[in-house]
Design an enzyme around this catalytic site. Structure first.
Site, PDB file in Angstrom:
ATOM      1  N   VAL A  43     -10.125 -10.073   4.446  1.00 24.69           N
ATOM      2  CA  VAL A  43      -9.768  -9.118   5.498  1.00 24.69           C
ATOM      3  C   VAL A  43      -8.239  -9.030   5.560  1.00 24.69           C
ATOM      4  O   VAL A  43      -7.584  -9.819   6.228  1.00 24.69           O
ATOM      5  CB  VAL A  43     -10.358  -9.576   6.846  1.00 24.69           C
ATOM      6  N   ASP A  44      -7.669  -8.041   4.869  1.00 22.22           N
ATOM      7  CA  ASP A  44      -6.212  -7.967   4.719  1.00 22.22           C
ATOM      8  C   ASP A  44      -5.686  -6.615   5.189  1.00 22.22           C
ATOM      9  O   ASP A  44      -6.326  -5.582   4.997  1.00 22.22           O
ATOM     10  CB  ASP A  44      -5.840  -8.181   3.242  1.00 22.22           C
ATOM     11  N   GLY A  45      -4.507  -6.635   5.812  1.00 15.73           N
ATOM     12  CA  GLY A  45      -3.839  -5.406   6.193  1.00 15.73           C
ATOM     13  C   GLY A  45      -3.862  -5.089   7.674  1.00 15.73           C
ATOM     14  O   GLY A  45      -3.457  -3.994   8.080  1.00 15.73           O
TER      15      GLY A  45
END
Length: 280
Positions: A43-45
């Protein structure tokens, strides 16, 4: 006579029904090929999304949770049984106290909601597993996580693993320690019972059973959003034979099209991935 304002809800309801049946048709088409048993997500950004949309940390994390719920819904409809989300790394404890608090408070809120809706969770067969060094979590969240795991332990339709306070290198080190401890105990028993002859070496198969992620199969697809191609110390052991997909979308922006594209790529490469698996 029905006014224009009154007709809008009916039109929206009709549109939702149409979208649902189109999605069902899409799943039927995809089901002709191989369906992954396990999809993992980095889960990136979220912080980049907050800056992009001029949101505070809490609002961006809530948007991220909404995206997570939609992904769970789509995967459940398609028949993907295992989902894993890298929610919070041990390294993330280096962030500001406010950012850490936002994540922990949101995790606590949603875990407590899951416990409150226990009957609904059982109806849909959702099992939740928290993976990582849970001792690093604050006490309310750790206790809620333990209660959630106990409350959903009997469910098996879809299994969601939440990696929090997790690092793959830490997982591997802990597995080695447990394996060595088991070996020492076996050798101690062998001294008392000479007929028992434990192996003096630690084999991969022995080590693997002590990994905290050993409760689920290795992922078939690993998706990391925001266009990053780094694993960031996530499932290093489990992703040796796994399709990696890095859409440019930030996590709160991830949607159905990204999931479908990942699965189509998996189906295209499925024969090759299976051959590589047989060679291990």
């Amino acid at each position: 006579m029905e006014t224009e304002a009154e007709s809008v809800p009916a039109l929206l309801k009709l549109l939702r029904i149409l979208v649902y049946f189109l999605r069902k048709l899409l799943w039927r088409v995809l089901s002709v090929g191989a369906i992954p048993k396990h999809i993992a997500f980095i889960v990136d950004g979220n912080r980049t999304y907050a800056k992009k949309k001029n949101l505070d940390d809490e609002a961006s994390y809530r948007a991220a949770f909404t995206a997570l719920l939609f992904i769970c819904k789509y995967c459940s409809e398609l028949g993907v049984k295992h989902l894993t989300f890298f929610a919070f790394s041990i390294d993330n404890f280096r962030r500001t106290p406010q950012q850490i608090k936002c994540v922990m408070d949101l995790l606590l809120e949603k875990t407590q909601l899951l416990l409150k809706e226990e009957n609904l969770v059982k109806k849909y067969g959702v099992r939740v597993i928290f993976v990582g060094n849970l001792q690093l979590l604050n006490e309310p969240l750790r206790l809620a996580a333990e209660k959630a795991m106990a409350a959903t332990a009997g469910n098996s339709k879809i299994i969601i693993s939440v990696c929090v306070a997790y690092k793959s290198s830490n997982e591997i080190v802990c597995a080695i320690q447990k394996s060595c401890k088991h070996q020492l105990n076996a050798e101690s028993c062998a001294l008392k019972m000479p007929k028992m002859r434990p192996s003096k070496s630690i084999k991969l198969v022995h080590l693997q059973k002590y990994l905290s992620m050993s409760v689920v199969p290795n992922p078939n697809i690993l998706i990391r959003t925001s266009g990053e191609t780094r694993l960031s110390d996530f499932l290093l052991w489990q992703t040796t034979n796994c399709l990696l997909y890095s859409p440019a979308a930030l996590w709160p922006e991830i949607g159905l099209r990204h999931l479908v594209w990942a699965i189509l790529n998996y189906q295209r490469l499925y024969p090759y991935l299976e051959r590589k698996k047989d060679q291990v």
